[in-house]
Design a protein around this motif. Structure first.
Motif, short mmCIF file in Angstrom:
data_model
loop_
_atom_site.label_atom_id
_atom_site.label_comp_id
_atom_site.label_asym_id
_atom_site.label_seq_id
_atom_site.Cartn_x
_atom_site.Cartn_y
_atom_site.Cartn_z
N GLY A 1 0.79 -1.22 0.00
CA GLY A 1 0.00 0.00 0.00
C GLY A 1 0.82 1.27 0.00
N GLY A 2 2.04 1.20 -0.49
CA GLY A 2 2.90 2.38 -0.56
C GLY A 2 3.73 2.62 0.68
N SER A 3 3.64 1.74 1.68
CA SER A 3 4.43 1.95 2.89
C SER A 3 5.89 1.54 2.71
CB SER A 3 3.82 1.20 4.08
OG SER A 3 3.85 -0.20 3.86
N LYS A 4 6.16 0.66 1.74
CA LYS A 4 7.52 0.24 1.44
C LYS A 4 7.69 0.20 -0.07
CE LYS A 4 8.30 -2.50 5.58
NZ LYS A 4 8.99 -3.68 6.12
N LEU A 5 8.95 0.16 -0.51
CA LEU A 5 9.21 0.01 -1.94
C LEU A 5 10.51 -0.72 -2.14
CD1 LEU A 5 11.55 2.20 -3.05
CD2 LEU A 5 9.69 3.78 -2.62
N TYR A 6 10.61 -1.34 -3.31
CA TYR A 6 11.86 -1.94 -3.75
C TYR A 6 12.47 -1.04 -4.80
CZ TYR A 6 11.34 -6.49 -1.48
OH TYR A 6 11.25 -7.49 -0.57
N MET A 7 13.74 -0.69 -4.62
CA MET A 7 14.50 0.00 -5.64
C MET A 7 15.29 -1.07 -6.37
SD MET A 7 17.10 3.27 -5.32
CE MET A 7 18.34 2.45 -4.33
N VAL A 8 15.08 -1.18 -7.68
CA VAL A 8 15.75 -2.19 -8.50
C VAL A 8 17.02 -1.55 -9.06
CG1 VAL A 8 15.52 -3.80 -10.42
CG2 VAL A 8 13.48 -3.12 -9.11
N ILE A 9 18.16 -2.14 -8.71
CA ILE A 9 19.45 -1.61 -9.12
C ILE A 9 19.94 -2.39 -10.34
CG2 ILE A 9 21.80 -1.10 -8.31
CD1 ILE A 9 20.58 -1.06 -5.45
N SER A 10 20.80 -1.79 -11.13
CA SER A 10 21.21 -2.37 -12.42
C SER A 10 21.86 -3.74 -12.32
CB SER A 10 22.14 -1.40 -13.16
OG SER A 10 23.26 -1.07 -12.37
N ASP A 11 22.40 -4.13 -11.18
CA ASP A 11 22.93 -5.49 -11.04
C ASP A 11 21.84 -6.45 -10.58
OD1 ASP A 11 22.61 -4.85 -8.36
OD2 ASP A 11 24.69 -5.25 -7.80
N GLN A 12 20.58 -6.02 -10.66
CA GLN A 12 19.38 -6.75 -10.29
C GLN A 12 19.26 -6.99 -8.79
OE1 GLN A 12 20.51 -7.40 -13.74
NE2 GLN A 12 18.82 -5.96 -13.72
N THR A 13 20.01 -6.26 -7.99
CA THR A 13 19.83 -6.28 -6.55
C THR A 13 18.59 -5.46 -6.22
OG1 THR A 13 22.20 -6.50 -6.13
CG2 THR A 13 20.87 -5.62 -4.33
N LEU A 14 17.79 -5.94 -5.27
CA LEU A 14 16.60 -5.22 -4.83
C LEU A 14 16.88 -4.64 -3.45
CD1 LEU A 14 13.84 -7.83 -5.78
CD2 LEU A 14 14.61 -5.87 -7.11
N ALA A 15 16.72 -3.32 -3.32
CA ALA A 15 16.91 -2.64 -2.04
C ALA A 15 15.54 -2.30 -1.47
CB ALA A 15 17.73 -1.37 -2.25
N LEU A 16 15.22 -2.84 -0.28
CA LEU A 16 13.93 -2.60 0.36
C LEU A 16 14.02 -1.34 1.21
CD1 LEU A 16 11.02 -3.54 0.95
CD2 LEU A 16 11.96 -4.86 2.86
N ILE A 17 13.09 -0.40 0.95
CA ILE A 17 13.06 0.87 1.67
C ILE A 17 11.71 1.01 2.35
CG2 ILE A 17 13.09 3.38 1.37
CD1 ILE A 17 14.99 2.80 -1.06
N ASN A 18 11.75 1.35 3.64
CA ASN A 18 10.54 1.55 4.42
C ASN A 18 10.20 3.04 4.37
OD1 ASN A 18 8.65 1.97 6.50
ND2 ASN A 18 9.40 0.18 7.61
N LEU A 19 9.21 3.40 3.54
CA LEU A 19 8.84 4.81 3.39
C LEU A 19 8.24 5.40 4.66
CD1 LEU A 19 7.42 5.01 -0.23
CD2 LEU A 19 9.58 5.89 0.64
N GLU A 20 7.47 4.59 5.40
CA GLU A 20 6.89 5.08 6.66
C GLU A 20 7.98 5.55 7.60
OE1 GLU A 20 4.21 2.42 8.63
OE2 GLU A 20 2.87 2.28 6.91
N GLU A 21 9.00 4.71 7.80
CA GLU A 21 10.10 5.08 8.68
C GLU A 21 10.86 6.28 8.14
OE1 GLU A 21 12.67 1.82 9.65
OE2 GLU A 21 11.06 0.70 10.61
N ALA A 22 11.08 6.33 6.84
CA ALA A 22 11.81 7.45 6.23
C ALA A 22 11.08 8.77 6.45
CB ALA A 22 12.03 7.20 4.75
N LEU A 23 9.76 8.74 6.29
CA LEU A 23 8.98 9.97 6.48
C LEU A 23 8.93 10.41 7.93
CD1 LEU A 23 6.07 9.26 3.99
CD2 LEU A 23 7.82 11.03 3.77
N GLU A 24 8.93 9.45 8.85
CA GLU A 24 8.85 9.78 10.27
C GLU A 24 10.21 10.17 10.86
OE1 GLU A 24 6.99 6.38 12.03
OE2 GLU A 24 5.07 6.78 11.04
N SER A 25 11.28 9.75 10.22
CA SER A 25 12.62 10.01 10.74
C SER A 25 13.02 11.47 10.54
CB SER A 25 13.62 9.10 10.00
OG SER A 25 14.94 9.46 10.31
N GLU A 26 13.82 11.96 11.47
CA GLU A 26 14.36 13.32 11.36
C GLU A 26 15.57 13.35 10.43
OE1 GLU A 26 13.00 16.07 12.80
OE2 GLU A 26 11.38 14.73 13.43
N SER A 27 16.16 12.20 10.16
CA SER A 27 17.36 12.12 9.35
C SER A 27 17.05 12.40 7.87
CB SER A 27 17.98 10.72 9.49
OG SER A 27 19.06 10.58 8.59
#
Length: 186
Positions: free
Chosen positions: A52-78
């Motif tokens: 539901g948009g809370s996480k995403l996979y970034m597909v990198i050119s070597d076909q590695t998938l990087a999982l990113i938690n958008l909820e945590e990113a938006l809530e973080s001060e960093s």
């Protein structure tokens, strides 16, 4: 409710040629958060939203998938968006490998990349799809070796450096312990 409102105020832009992802403020048009730019010369192939948009996979050119938690990113001060985990893609040419970790259940790979790759290996037939990526070198890895107990490993690179890595049991990760510079050849 506030998370949905914050998501509507941001847009995601992948920097294809740079292999990192940015969150852009729709109000200012400026990047407010971004992932770490890898040392490797990779690029982003695409982004796949999940859960539901809370996480995403970034597909990198070597076909590695990087999982990113958008909820945590938006809530973080960093301003730095942390990658939650990776799924192994194409490791490329493997120059050297060695079993590491306290149970010798991880495989450290020196590949045609400056990034040390460590994959968990289950002796019970599981698939090694997770990968840990360790940056420290600036050029391709030539060799990896480990102590018999698997708690120390050394990587050698064409950048004329060797890094000694130490296994930290509290995080189950390796950390750089020492960097040796200036060996005479690759």
């Amino acid at each position: 409710h506030s998370l949905r409102r914050r998501q509507r105020q941001m847009c995601i832009r992948d920097r294809g040629s740079d292999a990192f992802l940015q969150l852009i403020s729709l109000e200012s048009g400026k990047a407010v958060k971004r992932t770490h730019k890898p040392v490797e010369e990779l690029f982003t192939v695409g982004v796949l939203s999940i859960l539901g948009g809370s996480k995403l996979y970034m597909v990198i050119s070597d076909q590695t998938l990087a999982l990113i938690n958008l909820e945590e990113a938006l809530e973080s001060e960093s301003a730095l968006i942390e990658v939650e985990s990776y799924i192994a893609g194409n490791h490329g040419t493997i120059a050297d490998m060695n079993f590491v970790g306290p149970e010798l259940d991880k495989l450290a790979l020196a590949t045609n990349s400056p990034t040390l790759r460590i994959i968990p290996v289950s002796m019970e037939g599981g698939l090694p799809i997770d990968v840990e990526l360790y940056e420290g070198h600036k050029d391709l890895l030539n060799a990896v070796d480990a102590t018999e107990d698997g708690l120390w490993l050394a990587t050698a690179s064409k950048d004329s450096t060797t890094i000694l890595w130490w296994y930290q049991s509290n995080s189950n990760k390796f950390v750089p312990y020492a960097k040796f510079e200036g060996h005479s050849s690759a």
